[in-house]
Design an enzyme around this catalytic site. Structure first.
Site, PDB file in Angstrom:
ATOM      1  N   CYS A  45       0.831  -1.215   0.000  1.00 45.94           N
ATOM      2  CA  CYS A  45       0.000   0.000   0.000  1.00 45.94           C
ATOM      3  C   CYS A  45       0.858   1.254   0.000  1.00 45.94           C
ATOM      4  CB  CYS A  45      -0.896   0.032   1.232  1.00 45.94           C
ATOM      5  SG  CYS A  45      -1.943  -1.403   1.379  1.00 45.94           S
TER       6      CYS A  45
HETATM    7  C1  BEZ Z   1       0.392  -4.954   1.939  1.00 45.58           C
HETATM    8  O1  BEZ Z   1      -0.609  -4.256   1.906  1.00 45.58           O
HETATM    9  O2  BEZ Z   1       1.502  -4.516   1.802  1.00 45.58           O
HETATM   10  C2  BEZ Z   1       0.212  -6.424   2.135  1.00 45.58           C
HETATM   11  C3  BEZ Z   1      -0.903  -6.881   2.794  1.00 45.58           C
HETATM   12  C4  BEZ Z   1      -1.064  -8.255   2.969  1.00 45.58           C
HETATM   13  C5  BEZ Z   1      -0.125  -9.141   2.462  1.00 45.58           C
HETATM   14  C6  BEZ Z   1       0.983  -8.668   1.790  1.00 45.58           C
HETATM   15  C7  BEZ Z   1       1.149  -7.292   1.626  1.00 45.58           C
END
Ligand code: BEZ
Length: 212
Positions: A45
């Site tokens: 994100c």
């Molecule tokens: C992320 O948002 O970075 C993420 C969330 C769950 C698993 C892997 C990455």
């Protein structure tokens, strides 16, 4: 019931990093992108919000306003936003909704319980100036979105809205476009002065009207 293409995008009021907003007022006459993120301080994100900030000019050129959603509280958003700016070398100045009550997440069906009971999946909605849903893409939490594809789809949607043209597979800006089936070949010849190439009665190409 889950939203579908062509449905009216639900309006909402929300607390965001840019203050209190009414979604429809925020969009005004613009196109909109509403996209969700599993949680603050998560790596994928962080790169996505950074990439969105760095594409600010590209979204502005296309008259698109962006709005991110995460179910974490506003104080957490502010700290995370600082990290995004630092690590992604950008300035995030679009709103990030603090959707603690999951109002937006539920309105837009962003929680898929068999993927995660509490976190939103990576949903992205493109909303037209008419407030109708034009595109929905859903990625799993572990896959970052391709923002070149997001821009490409917006270009395609805007060509359809403005010129009644569709885009073939793997289309890139500047390449030939397809005349939509609702336009007759006779009308297409009048409408597209750069010419219409008829391969089959249902498969007709024309150069991009606004390309140099
Ligand atoms: C992320 O948002 O970075 C993420 C969330 C769950 C698993 C892997 C990455």
């Amino acid at each position: 019931m889950a939203l579908r293409l062509g449905d009216t995008a639900p309006n909402f009021k929300a607390t965001t990093t840019e203050g209190e907003i009414d979604f429809y007022e925020y969009l005004g006459d613009s196109w909109g992108i509403l996209f969700s993120h599993p949680a603050d301080y998560t790596p994928v994100c962080t790169t996505e919000l950074g990439r969105t900030a760095l594409l600010k000019e590209e979204f502005a050129k296309r008259n698109v306003k962006v709005l991110a959603v995460s179910v974490d509280p506003i104080d957490k958003h502010f700290g995370w936003r600082d990290d995004i700016n630092e690590t992604q070398h950008c300035t995030v100045d679009f709103p990030i909704i603090a959707d603690e009550t999951k109002t937006v997440a539920n309105l837009y069906d962003m929680i898929h319980p068999n993927a995660s009971a509490t976190a939103t999946v990576r949903s992205l909605f493109v909303i037209g100036p008419d407030k109708l849903v034009k595109l929905m893409i859903t990625y799993p939490a572990s896959t970052g979105r391709n923002f070149h594809e997001v821009l490409r789809v917006i270009d395609s949607l805007q060509l359809t809205a403005k010129h009644s043209l569709a885009t073939p597979a793997n289309w890139q800006p500047g390449e030939d476009l397809i005349v939509v089936p609702a336009v007759s070949t006779e009308d297409a010849i009048k409408k597209f002065p750069k010419g219409v190439k008829v391969i089959k009665p249902y498969l007709r190409y024309t150069p991009q009207p606004d390309a140099q």
